[in-house]
Write a protein that holds these residues in place. Structure first.
Motif, PDB file in Angstrom:
ATOM      1  N   CYS A   1       0.903  -1.766  -0.102  1.00  0.00           N
ATOM      2  CA  CYS A   1       0.422   0.048   0.166  1.00  0.00           C
ATOM      3  C   CYS A   1       0.639   1.308   0.142  1.00  0.00           C
ATOM      4  CB  CYS A   1      -0.755  -0.185   1.460  1.00  0.00           C
ATOM      5  SG  CYS A   1      -1.834  -1.192   1.262  1.00  0.00           S
ATOM      6  N   CYS A   2       0.379   2.175  -0.453  1.00  0.00           N
ATOM      7  CA  CYS A   2       1.156   3.450  -0.671  1.00  0.00           C
ATOM      8  C   CYS A   2       0.154   5.126  -0.665  1.00  0.00           C
ATOM      9  CB  CYS A   2       2.606   3.330  -2.018  1.00  0.00           C
ATOM     10  SG  CYS A   2       1.201   3.937  -3.429  1.00  0.00           S
ATOM     11  N   ARG A   3       0.868   6.184   0.020  1.00  0.00           N
ATOM     12  CA  ARG A   3       0.528   6.789  -0.561  1.00  0.00           C
ATOM     13  C   ARG A   3      -0.500   7.228   0.895  1.00  0.00           C
ATOM     14  NH1 ARG A   3       3.807  10.252  -3.463  1.00  0.00           N
ATOM     15  NH2 ARG A   3       3.970   9.413  -5.552  1.00  0.00           N
ATOM     16  N   CYS A   4      -0.167   6.733   1.857  1.00  0.00           N
ATOM     17  CA  CYS A   4      -1.027   6.277   2.978  1.00  0.00           C
ATOM     18  C   CYS A   4      -0.768   7.386   4.189  1.00  0.00           C
ATOM     19  CB  CYS A   4      -0.431   5.265   4.054  1.00  0.00           C
ATOM     20  SG  CYS A   4      -1.785   3.859   2.705  1.00  0.00           S
ATOM     21  N   GLY A   5      -1.128   8.889   4.979  1.00  0.00           N
ATOM     22  CA  GLY A   5      -1.096   8.988   5.609  1.00  0.00           C
ATOM     23  C   GLY A   5      -1.213   8.427   6.937  1.00  0.00           C
ATOM     24  N   PRO A   6      -0.504   9.320   8.031  1.00  0.00           N
ATOM     25  CA  PRO A   6      -0.434   8.000   9.518  1.00  0.00           C
ATOM     26  C   PRO A   6      -1.416   7.582  10.038  1.00  0.00           C
ATOM     27  CG  PRO A   6       0.964  10.195   9.557  1.00  0.00           C
ATOM     28  CD  PRO A   6       0.048   9.973   7.932  1.00  0.00           C
ATOM     29  N   THR A   7      -2.970   8.683   9.998  1.00  0.00           N
ATOM     30  CA  THR A   7      -3.857   7.901   9.992  1.00  0.00           C
ATOM     31  C   THR A   7      -4.309   6.818   9.177  1.00  0.00           C
ATOM     32  OG1 THR A   7      -4.812   9.748  11.061  1.00  0.00           O
ATOM     33  CG2 THR A   7      -6.331   8.016  10.509  1.00  0.00           C
ATOM     34  N   GLN A   8      -4.344   6.644   7.676  1.00  0.00           N
ATOM     35  CA  GLN A   8      -4.595   5.752   7.616  1.00  0.00           C
ATOM     36  C   GLN A   8      -3.457   4.430   7.643  1.00  0.00           C
ATOM     37  OE1 GLN A   8      -4.103   7.648   3.693  1.00  0.00           O
ATOM     38  NE2 GLN A   8      -5.351   7.226   3.019  1.00  0.00           N
ATOM     39  N   LYS A   9      -2.497   4.683   7.645  1.00  0.00           N
ATOM     40  CA  LYS A   9      -1.399   3.646   8.420  1.00  0.00           C
ATOM     41  C   LYS A   9      -2.143   2.729   9.439  1.00  0.00           C
ATOM     42  CE  LYS A   9       2.719   5.227   6.245  1.00  0.00           C
ATOM     43  NZ  LYS A   9       4.044   5.368   6.287  1.00  0.00           N
ATOM     44  N   ALA A  10      -2.299   3.450  10.203  1.00  0.00           N
ATOM     45  CA  ALA A  10      -3.339   2.674  12.260  1.00  0.00           C
ATOM     46  C   ALA A  10      -4.932   1.916  11.150  1.00  0.00           C
ATOM     47  CB  ALA A  10      -2.783   4.021  12.837  1.00  0.00           C
ATOM     48  N   HIS A  11      -5.296   2.519  10.279  1.00  0.00           N
ATOM     49  CA  HIS A  11      -6.325   2.050   9.917  1.00  0.00           C
ATOM     50  C   HIS A  11      -6.009   0.673   9.443  1.00  0.00           C
ATOM     51  CE1 HIS A  11     -10.768   1.713   9.350  1.00  0.00           C
ATOM     52  NE2 HIS A  11     -10.131   1.574   8.007  1.00  0.00           N
ATOM     53  N   ILE A  12      -5.411   0.966   8.396  1.00  0.00           N
ATOM     54  CA  ILE A  12      -5.451  -0.950   7.403  1.00  0.00           C
ATOM     55  C   ILE A  12      -4.644  -1.889   9.096  1.00  0.00           C
ATOM     56  CG2 ILE A  12      -3.225  -2.040   6.850  1.00  0.00           C
ATOM     57  CD1 ILE A  12      -2.794   0.715   4.444  1.00  0.00           C
ATOM     58  N   VAL A  13      -3.419  -1.428  10.505  1.00  0.00           N
ATOM     59  CA  VAL A  13      -3.592  -2.108  10.758  1.00  0.00           C
ATOM     60  C   VAL A  13      -4.926  -2.799  11.806  1.00  0.00           C
ATOM     61  CG1 VAL A  13      -2.618  -2.752  13.426  1.00  0.00           C
ATOM     62  CG2 VAL A  13      -0.790  -1.160  11.187  1.00  0.00           C
ATOM     63  N   LYS A  14      -5.753  -1.990  12.097  1.00  0.00           N
ATOM     64  CA  LYS A  14      -6.634  -2.453  12.801  1.00  0.00           C
ATOM     65  C   LYS A  14      -7.444  -3.030  11.814  1.00  0.00           C
ATOM     66  CE  LYS A  14      -6.436   1.990  15.202  1.00  0.00           C
ATOM     67  NZ  LYS A  14      -6.940   3.281  16.375  1.00  0.00           N
ATOM     68  N   LEU A  15      -7.957  -2.411  10.521  1.00  0.00           N
ATOM     69  CA  LEU A  15      -8.310  -3.961  10.356  1.00  0.00           C
ATOM     70  C   LEU A  15      -8.275  -4.820   9.763  1.00  0.00           C
ATOM     71  CD1 LEU A  15      -9.796  -1.137   6.855  1.00  0.00           C
ATOM     72  CD2 LEU A  15     -11.444  -2.158   8.518  1.00  0.00           C
ATOM     73  N   LEU A  16      -6.810  -5.554   9.669  1.00  0.00           N
ATOM     74  CA  LEU A  16      -6.469  -7.061   9.859  1.00  0.00           C
ATOM     75  C   LEU A  16      -5.785  -7.370  11.487  1.00  0.00           C
ATOM     76  CD1 LEU A  16      -2.649  -5.677   7.664  1.00  0.00           C
ATOM     77  CD2 LEU A  16      -4.795  -6.728   7.452  1.00  0.00           C
ATOM     78  N   GLN A  17      -6.758  -6.196  12.513  1.00  0.00           N
ATOM     79  CA  GLN A  17      -6.403  -7.177  13.876  1.00  0.00           C
ATOM     80  C   GLN A  17      -8.102  -7.742  13.360  1.00  0.00           C
ATOM     81  OE1 GLN A  17      -5.707  -4.029  15.996  1.00  0.00           O
ATOM     82  NE2 GLN A  17      -3.057  -4.544  16.836  1.00  0.00           N
ATOM     83  N   GLN A  18      -8.949  -6.367  13.443  1.00  0.00           N
ATOM     84  CA  GLN A  18     -10.600  -7.334  12.958  1.00  0.00           C
ATOM     85  C   GLN A  18     -10.856  -8.824  12.074  1.00  0.00           C
ATOM     86  OE1 GLN A  18     -12.507  -3.411  12.836  1.00  0.00           O
ATOM     87  NE2 GLN A  18     -11.347  -2.151  14.098  1.00  0.00           N
ATOM     88  N   HIS A  19     -10.528  -8.034  10.993  1.00  0.00           N
ATOM     89  CA  HIS A  19     -10.604  -9.380  10.317  1.00  0.00           C
ATOM     90  C   HIS A  19     -10.255 -10.193  10.237  1.00  0.00           C
ATOM     91  CE1 HIS A  19     -12.804  -5.352   8.622  1.00  0.00           C
ATOM     92  NE2 HIS A  19     -13.429  -6.454   7.782  1.00  0.00           N
ATOM     93  N   THR A  20      -8.976 -10.158  11.059  1.00  0.00           N
ATOM     94  CA  THR A  20      -8.151 -11.638  10.873  1.00  0.00           C
ATOM     95  C   THR A  20      -8.302 -12.147  12.484  1.00  0.00           C
ATOM     96  OG1 THR A  20      -6.059 -10.598  10.998  1.00  0.00           O
ATOM     97  CG2 THR A  20      -6.590 -11.137   9.083  1.00  0.00           C
ATOM     98  N   GLY A  21      -8.154 -11.475  12.847  1.00  0.00           N
ATOM     99  CA  GLY A  21      -7.921 -11.986  14.450  1.00  0.00           C
ATOM    100  C   GLY A  21      -6.404 -12.431  14.925  1.00  0.00           C
ATOM    101  N   ARG A  22      -5.433 -11.903  13.583  1.00  0.00           N
ATOM    102  CA  ARG A  22      -3.930 -11.936  14.027  1.00  0.00           C
ATOM    103  C   ARG A  22      -3.479 -11.391  14.782  1.00  0.00           C
ATOM    104  NH1 ARG A  22      -1.439 -15.251   9.625  1.00  0.00           N
ATOM    105  NH2 ARG A  22      -0.365 -16.119  11.016  1.00  0.00           N
ATOM    106  N   ARG A  23      -1.998 -11.669  15.610  1.00  0.00           N
ATOM    107  CA  ARG A  23      -1.219 -10.448  16.001  1.00  0.00           C
ATOM    108  C   ARG A  23      -0.546  -9.813  15.220  1.00  0.00           C
ATOM    109  NH1 ARG A  23      -3.303  -9.552  21.146  1.00  0.00           N
ATOM    110  NH2 ARG A  23      -3.404 -11.927  22.369  1.00  0.00           N
ATOM    111  N   THR A  24      -1.117  -8.654  15.235  1.00  0.00           N
ATOM    112  CA  THR A  24       0.417  -8.164  14.319  1.00  0.00           C
ATOM    113  C   THR A  24       1.523  -6.993  14.644  1.00  0.00           C
ATOM    114  OG1 THR A  24      -1.123  -5.904  14.342  1.00  0.00           O
ATOM    115  CG2 THR A  24      -1.423  -6.617  13.092  1.00  0.00           C
ATOM    116  N   CYS A  25       2.449  -6.143  14.004  1.00  0.00           N
ATOM    117  CA  CYS A  25       3.778  -6.149  14.423  1.00  0.00           C
ATOM    118  C   CYS A  25       4.000  -5.007  13.287  1.00  0.00           C
ATOM    119  CB  CYS A  25       5.059  -7.349  14.242  1.00  0.00           C
ATOM    120  SG  CYS A  25       6.499  -6.153  14.512  1.00  0.00           S
TER     121      CYS A  25
END
Length: 537
Positions: A210-234
């Motif tokens: 993913c490119c040209r993402c702002g700080p809020t968008q990057k954090a949103h991607i992490v939260k989406l992965l946590q919610q939809h996969t239920g896995r730990r993120t780094c």
């Protein structure tokens, strides 16, 4: 190239592209001499000093993706508005041209970080009008941010395109081998460099970009992965715009780079190079998890086994409220019932020291020495990152499979250790009650000695790679217990402890409590050996 002149002026700049551009202009003869909050000085190739007064600055924001400055030339009194930013943000504010999009694409394919630079000349009247509106917007009580942005956008129209720059942002050493190592370890990689967020794609593919993402968008991607996969993120980052993403992830790793230390200060772990992340995860992360699991299980086992002994003891004496091994807080007048008092009060009241010493002096060092245990050497873990997959929990609904079915700490392992504690606690207490003869004090001596030996043997059977400190901890704990018997001779039946009868009774109870578990562990390793044992063999 490192600057030879005007090095102090570079401290006012932030970010790799800004520093690279200033260094390049110096290489062609245009040198930044001085830069502060209100003025800037440049030296031309002919040696002439150009002085500019900084009237307004518009810092970079993740929403606008551009930044600007209004300056006045002290020699000509000309006022100019300069702006630079990402091509997607600048293409709408510059005058029409037929080459910007094509050249941006060419530079992007070469892996360059592009910046578009434009300017607009302002008259004194235009600037005064802008300044009045800008100051009024900053004094607004309601919607101040929106009003300020609207005033600034009034200047961002029909700007003259000056140039397109491309800065090479080289990867650190060993980035590709590190990514391959993480992939072999079963970790999915998500490099945030594209605009769209595809959760399904992230769940199905080994890597998502993913490119040209702002700080809020990057954090949103992490939260989406946590919610939809239920896995730990780094989350891994090296700049200030990565702070939100790092803090949103379960584990944040900051890299100390040329863009500052904001990421490393906000992260859980900090490394100097990207290549160190592989060792951090597959060696230290894996060892820390397995050691923490073993330590927590033994702490639970140490408390549960003595609780089981107390439960068996109380059930034998009709659930009388009589503690088997009293703690410091329970020292006081006898509270036994009449039926039990004739038995229990033969045991001196100072046996209250036993349970406290059991958890501190007698068993603390061996249990905590488990933090030194390791199943494979660090070099082997780096060579075979697939060992990291053993820590993956089986989740069939997501198509995720661990190699040997699981984690070192789970509901299954918790239940196993509960059963082990109940079994050993029952054997120790029932054995002491069956084998003691006439004096009840023999029950305390036999059961407590067998309890200490059982805990020491369980630690020894769990160790996979012996460290000299582990052996010292075992011998030290055993020596402390034997030595305490001499000092507490008034609390134990010393003649009975010195007999062969005491030794064989304690040995028999200890063997019955530990030998079946060792046999089961041996059979499990033979029938279903773990991955690390295959490598060591």
């Amino acid at each position: 190239m490192p600057p030879s002149r005007g090095a102090s002026a570079l401290t006012c700049l932030t970010g790799l592209p800004q520093v690279a551009l200033v260094q390049w202009t110096e290489s062609v003869g245009l040198t930044l001499v001085n830069r502060d909050l209100t003025s800037m000085q440049l030296r031309t190739p002919s040696g002439q000093i150009l002085t500019y007064c900084i009237l307004q600055t518009f810092p970079f924001t993740s929403e606008s993706k551009r930044m600007g400055v209004i300056v006045r030339d002290e020699s000509t009194a000309e006022i100019t508005f300069y702006m630079k930013g990402a091509d997607v943000a600048m293409s709408t504010v510059v005058q029409y041209n037929d080459w910007l999009e094509e050249e941006c694409g060419n530079m992007a394919r070469e892996g360059l970080r592009t910046l578009v630079v434009a300017k607009r000349a302002l008259t004194d009247e235009q600037y005064q009008d802008f300044e009045n509106r800008y100051n009024q917007a900053k004094l607004s009580i309601h919607d101040r941010t929106l009003k300020v942005a609207a005033v600034v956008e009034s200047l961002e129209r029909e700007m003259e395109l000056l140039c397109l720059t491309g800065v090479e942002d080289q990867l650190q050493t060993d980035v590709r081998p590190t990514l391959e190592m993480l992939r072999n370890a079963g970790l999915k990689v998500c490099l945030k460099y594209y605009e769209h967020e595809f959760v399904e794609l992230a769940c199905q593919c080994p890597a998502v970009v993913c490119c040209r993402c702002g700080p809020t968008q990057k954090a949103h991607i992490v939260k989406l992965l946590q919610q939809h996969t239920g896995r730990r993120t780094c989350a891994i980052g090296d700049g200030g715009n990565d702070v939100s993403m790092i803090q949103a992830a379960d584990c944040g790793i900051g890299i100390e780079g040329k863009e500052g230390r904001q990421a490393s200060l906000a992260a859980d772990f900090s490394v100097s190079q990207f290549k160190h992340i592989g060792r951090l995860l597959v060696v230290h992360g894996r060892s820390s998890y397995k050691r923490s699991a073993a330590l927590s299980q033994f702490v639970m086992h140490r408390g549960l086994i003595i609780s089981t002994m107390q439960a068996v003891f109380s059930s034998v004496f009709y659930f009388a409220s009589v503690p088997l091994y009293q703690g410091f807080l329970m020292v006081g007048p006898c509270s036994c019932t009449v039926e039990v008092c004739s038995w229990w009060c033969r045991v001196p009241r100072v046996t209250s020291l036993l349970s406290s010493r059991y958890a501190t002096v007698y068993t603390m060092f061996p249990v905590f020495s488990l933090v030194l245990d390791q199943d494979v050497k660090p070099e082997m873990a780096m060579l075979y990152p697939e060992l990291y997959k053993d820590l993956t929990k089986v989740r069939p609904q997501l198509g995720i499979k661990g190699e040997n079915g699981g984690r070192s700490l789970s509901c299954k392992t918790f239940l196993v250790w509960v059963l082990i504690s109940i079994y050993q606690g029952g054997i120790l207490m029932f054995g002491a009650l069956v084998l003691f003869e006439s004096e009840f004090v023999h029950v305390v001596a036999i059961s407590f000695t067998a309890l200490i030996l059982t805990e020491l043997l369980m630690v020894a059977l769990t160790v996979r790679t012996w460290h000299w400190l582990m052996a010292v901890a075992e011998l030290l704990s055993l020596g402390c217990y034997v030595a305490s018997l001499a000092f507490l001779n008034q609390y134990f039946d010393v003649p009975f402890i010195m007999t062969v009868t005491f030794v064989w009774k304690v040995s028999a109870i200890t063997v019955v409590s530990c030998l079946p578990l060792y046999v089961l562990k041996y059979l499990k390793r033979k029938l279903s050996p773990p991955s690390y044992s295959k490598l060591s063999s």
